[in-house]
Scaffold this active site. Structure first.
Site, PDB file in Angstrom:
ATOM      1  N   HIS A 464      10.301  -2.605  -8.949  1.00  0.00           N
ATOM      2  CA  HIS A 464       8.861  -2.613  -8.704  1.00  0.00           C
ATOM      3  C   HIS A 464       8.348  -1.187  -8.450  1.00  0.00           C
ATOM      4  CE1 HIS A 464       5.122  -4.579  -7.067  1.00  0.00           C
ATOM      5  NE2 HIS A 464       5.029  -3.394  -6.492  1.00  0.00           N
ATOM      6  N   GLU A 465       8.968  -0.520  -7.491  1.00  0.00           N
ATOM      7  CA  GLU A 465       8.514   0.833  -7.166  1.00  0.00           C
ATOM      8  C   GLU A 465       8.795   1.801  -8.313  1.00  0.00           C
ATOM      9  OE1 GLU A 465       6.551   0.949  -4.830  1.00  0.00           O
ATOM     10  OE2 GLU A 465       7.116  -0.907  -3.833  1.00  0.00           O
ATOM     11  N   HIS A 468       5.897   1.526 -10.661  1.00  0.00           N
ATOM     12  CA  HIS A 468       4.782   2.375 -10.208  1.00  0.00           C
ATOM     13  C   HIS A 468       5.103   3.831 -10.510  1.00  0.00           C
ATOM     14  CE1 HIS A 468       2.298  -0.539  -8.183  1.00  0.00           C
ATOM     15  NE2 HIS A 468       3.193  -0.859  -7.272  1.00  0.00           N
ATOM     16  N   HIS A 471       4.423   4.855 -14.004  1.00  0.00           N
ATOM     17  CA  HIS A 471       2.977   4.997 -14.206  1.00  0.00           C
ATOM     18  C   HIS A 471       2.533   6.403 -13.787  1.00  0.00           C
ATOM     19  CE1 HIS A 471      -0.904   2.294 -13.932  1.00  0.00           C
ATOM     20  NE2 HIS A 471      -0.902   3.063 -14.992  1.00  0.00           N
TER      21      HIS A 471
HETATM   22 ZN   LIG Z   1       3.195  -2.534  -5.905  1.00  0.00          ZN
END
Ligand SMILES: [Zn+2]
Length: 672
Positions: A464-465, A468, A471
Site C-alpha cells: 500500500h505505502e 503511494h 505515485h
Molecule cells: Zn493510503
C-alpha cells in the site's frame, strides 16, 4: 537548513541538523516566503500565468523544505522538544497561510489571470494549476463582499469549535463507561491476552477484578469473544448510545448546528448543498453521482448480506441462541463461524514472510512492472541508523527518486504506516527536480532467534505505502502544486490500494515467500485460505460501509437544516441497509466523528469509491497478466506520472478506456 543542500542528490543533511536550528530556520524561511509572495503582489507589469500563478506555486520553496523535514521527523523521530517546537510554529504557519489566502491584491491578480483563461495558451497541467489556485482562494471566501466575508469567517470559526466539541464529547462519553468484572466466570471465551490487559487496566485504577472499556482494543475483542450475552449487550448499548444521553456531553444539538452552518457556508459560496461544495474538488464530482454509486453497490450486495445474516442466525441457533440475533451477537457468532470455516493463524503465515525477502519481492515487482532498480546507498544521510536510503533508477540508469525506508517501531515514532516526501517532484522551466520519498511503518522487529517476520497485513501495508511511493517517485509533472500525490482526495488511494492486490497472487508470492527455516514455498492451500477469509462477510461489511455513506449524504446533500429528532432521521437514511431490529437509545450519528469532526463530511463514500477503482484497475492486470509490462506502462504513463495535472476521471479513462465500474469489486468480493 537555509542554504541549498549539498549532499548526494541534495538530500536532507540530517546529521547536521540540531533541534535548536528549527525555530530560527522557520522564522527566516517564513520571512523569505512572505517576501516572495509580496514580490508577486508588487509586480508592476500586469498579471499573467508565469508571474502570478507559477510564481505563487513555487514561492516558499525553502519553507517547504524545512517544514517537510520538521514535520516528517516529528512523526518518525520525535521528542519533547520537537513537540514543543511544533506547538510554537503552528500558529506562525497558519498566520502565514491566512495572509496569503486573505490577500486581496493577490487574489485580484489571480482572478484577472483566471478570467482570461480562454485567451491564454495553456497546456492541460497549466490550466489545471490555474483553476486549482483560483478555486483555493474562492473556496476560502476570497470573492465575497466584506459583509459576507465577515459572515464566512464567523461560520468557519464556529464550525471549528463545534467540531472540536463534538470530538471532546465522544471522548468524554467513551471514557465515562467502565465494565468491571469481578466474577471470573464472566471472562469465559476471552483470550488470555485480553484478560491480562483487563486485569492490568483494573490494577491501574486500583480496582479488584478485570476492567473493560469502550476503546477499540478492549471493546472489539469483548464483543467478539465474551460468552456472557448480557454483558455483551450492556457494553454494546453503552457504545452505541455515546453522546446521546441528554447530558452535558450530548451531540444532538451540535449535529443540527454543524449541518446548518455547513449548509449556510455552501450557500454563501454559491452552492446548493454542502455536498455539492465538497464534491466540486473530487473525482466523483456531484452528489447525484455519489447517490447512484452507493445505491448501485447496495442493490448488488443486499441479497448477499441477507444470506450472510441468515447463515450467522442459523449458526447461532444451532449453537443454542434463544430468539433473534441481535447486534451484540453478530461479532461473537461471526468469529466462531469464521474460525470454523477458514481457520489459520498468523503464526502459520509469518515464517514465509521474512522482511528481507518481502523487500526483495516488492523491489522485483517494481522492476517487473516499471523497470525500476533500487540500490542502497549508505552515503545518503539518514535520521536514524535503522533507516535505509535507496537510489531509484530507471532502465536508462537515470535517477528517478531517492527512497527512504523506515520499518521498525521506536518510542520516537507514531503508530501506523505512511508515505511522505522530503522533496516533491517538479519541472518548472526545465529545472527537473526529482523527488525524495519516505515510507514509514511499524513492522515487527527481529529478535535474537528469529529474523523480522511480517504478518500478512503488514505485507499488504508495505505494498500500500509502496504504491503511494510510486505515485510520488514516478511523477513527471511541471509544478509542485500538481505533482505526485497532490490529487483529489477520492483518487489518492488508487495507486496504493491497487498494489495491495499482488499480495493475494500466488505467482507473486512464489517469487519470494519461502519459509525462513526450510526454504519451502508458501503452500497454495494457505494462500487460498487467506483469500477466502478476506471475503468472509464481504456483503455485510459493504452494507455497513454503505449505510455510513448514505447517512453522511443524508446530512450533507440537503437544502434545508435538519430539525427535530435525529433517531427517525437516521433510521430513514439507512433503512434499506439495516438488517437488525432497532436498538432503543442507540444512535450512530452522535459518535460519527468521521463526518462531524474528521474531515470525511460528504466524503465517507470514498472508502468504497477507492475500492471500486483499485479492483477495476487491477482487473486489467488479471486479464493481461499480473506482470504485464504493457498494462503497467499504461498505468504508469496515465496515472502514476500524471499526479494531479488533470482531472482524475480523464486520467483514469486514459488508462482503462472507460469509466470505472463496480463489476470487478463485486467479483473480487464474491458478490456477482
Ligand atoms: Zn493510503
Amino acid at each position: 537548513m537555509l542554504k541549498p543542500f549539498q549532499g548526494i542528490h541534495q538530500t536532507a543533511p540530517f546529521n547536521s541538523i540540531k533541534i535548536e536550528h528549527y525555530i530560527p530556520a522557520f522564522d527566516a524561511a517564513i520571512e523569505e516566503a512572505r517576501r516572495e509572495v509580496l514580490k508577486i503582489v508588487d509586480e508592476s507589469v500586469p498579471p499573467d500565468f508565469a508571474n502570478t500563478i507559477v510564481a505563487l506555486d513555487v514561492a516558499g520553496d525553502q519553507l517547504n523544505r524545512i517544514q517537510n523535514i520538521f514535520f516528517n521527523l516529528n512523526s518518525a523521530e520525535t521528542c519533547d522538544e520537537m513537540q514543543n517546537i511544533a506547538q510554537e510554529v503552528a500558529p506562525k504557519l497558519s498566520d502565514f497561510s491566512n495572509d496569503i489566502t486573505l490577500n486581496e491584491q493577490l487574489f485580484f491578480r489571480i482572478k484577472t489571470v483566471y478570467e482570461r483563461k480562454a485567451e491564454l495558451v495553456l497546456n492541460t497541467e497549466e490550466s489545471t494549476l490555474l483553476t486549482k489556485t483560483y478555486r483555493r482562494f474562492v473556496r476560502n471566501g476570497a470573492s465575497l463582499n466584506d459583509a459576507d466575508k465577515a459572515k464566512y469567517r464567523e461560520i468557519t470559526k464556529e464550525l471549528s469549535q463545534l467540531g472540536l466539541k463534538f470530538q471532546q464529547n465522544v471522548l468524554a462519553e467513551t471514557n465515562a463507561y467502565e465494565l468491571l468484572i469481578t466474577d471470573e466466570k464472566d471472562l469465559s471465551g476471552l483470550p488470555e491476552s485480553i484478560v491480562e490487559m483487563a486485569a492490568q487496566a483494573a490494577k491501574l485504577k486500583e480496582k479488584e477484578g478485570w476492567l473493560f472499556n469502550l476503546q477499540y482494543p478492549s471493546y472489539v475483542p469483548f464483543l467478539k469473544y465474551a460468552d456472557n450475552r448480557e454483558l455483551r449487550e450492556q457494553i454494546f448499548r453503552a457504545s452505541s448510545s455515546r453522546a446521546n444521553h441528554g447530558n452535558e456531553n450530548d451531540n444532538n444539538d451540535i449535529i443540527r448546528r454543524i449541518v446548518e452552518l455547513r449548509l449556510e457556508k455552501a450557500k454563501l459560496l454559491g452552492f446548493r448543498t454542502h455536498a455539492e461544495y465538497k464534491l466540486e474538488e473530487r473525482m466523483a464530482e456531484t452528489p447525484e453521482k455519489v447517490h447512484v454509486f452507493l445505491n448501485e453497490l447496495h442493490r448488488a450486495s443486499k441479497p448477499f448480506a441477507m444470506k450472510e445474516f441468515a447463515e450467522v442466525q442459523e449458526y447461532a441457533a444451532n449453537d443454542g441462541l434463544d430468539g433473534t440475533l441481535q447486534r451484540w451477537d453478530w461479532a461473537y457468532y461471526s468469529e466462531k463461524l469464521k474460525s470454523e470455516k477458514y481457520s489459520f493463524t498468523e503464526e502459520e503465515v509469518k515464517p514465509y514472510l521474512q522482511l528481507e525477502k518481502v523487500i526483495e519481492g516488492v523491489f522485483s515487482l517494481a522492476e517487473k512492472l516499471y523497470g525500476l532498480r533500487l540500490q542502497k546507498n549508505k552515503n545518503i544521510e539518514v535520521y536514524n541508523q535503522e533507516v535505509k536510503a535507496y537510489e531509484v533508477f530507471d532502465e536508462q540508469n537515470q535517477l528517478v527518486a531517492v527512497l527512504y525506508l523506515d520499518f521498525f517501531p521506536r518510542e520516537s515514532k507514531r503508530s501506523g504506516a505512511w508515505m511522505t516526501d522530503y522533496r516533491s517532484q517538479s519541472n518548472v522551466n526545465g529545472n527537473q527536480i526529482r523527488p525524495h520519498i519516505s515510507l514509514v511503518t511499524n513492522f515487527s522487529k527481529s529478535t535474537e532467534n528469529t529474523p523480522s517476520l511480517l504478518t500478512f497485513d503488514e505485507v499488504t501495508t508495505f505494498l500500500h505505502e509502496f504504491g503511494h511511493g510510486l505515485h510520488g517517485m514516478l511523477s513527471q509533472c511541471q509544478f509542485p502544486g500538481t505533482s505526485g500525490t497532490n490529487v483529489y482526495w477520492d483518487f489518492v488511494e488508487l495507486p496504493s490500494q491497487m498494489h495491495e492486490n499482488w499480495a493475494y497472487e500466488k505467482d507473486w508470492l512464489d517469487t519470494f515467500a519461502v519459509h525462513y527455516q526450510t526454504g519451502e514455498k508458501m503452500p497454495a492451500e494457505l494462500i487460498e485460505k487467506i483469500r477466502k477469509a478476506q471475503n468472509f462477510q464481504a456483503a455485510y461489511m459493504m452494507e455497513r460501509q454503505l449505510s455510513f455513506g448514505m447517512l453522511d449524504m443524508a446530512y450533507h446533500d440537503r437544502e434545508l437544516p435538519v430539525v427535530g429528532e435525529l433517531k427517525p432521521f437516521e433510521m430513514n437514511a439507512i433503512a434499506t441497509t439495516d438488517l437488525f431490529e432497532p436498538v432503543e437509545g442507540s444512535l450512530q450519528s452522535t459518535a460519527f466523528s468521521h463526518i462531524f469532526s474528521g474531515g470525511y463530511d460528504a466524503g465517507y463514500y470514498s472508502y468504497k469509491w477507492a475500492e471500486v477503482l483499485d479492483a477495476d484497475a487491477f482487473s486489467v492486470f488479471q486479464e493481461k497478466g499480473i506482470f504485464d509490462r504493457e498494462t503497467a506502462d499504461s498505468f504508469r504513463k496515465n496515472i502514476l506520472e500524471k499526479g494531479g495535472s488533470d482531472h482524475p476521471m480523464i486520467l483514469y479513462k486514459a488508462f482503462r478506456g472507460q469509466e470505472p465500474t463496480s463489476a470487478a469489486l463485486l467479483k473480487r468480493n464474491g458478490l456477482s
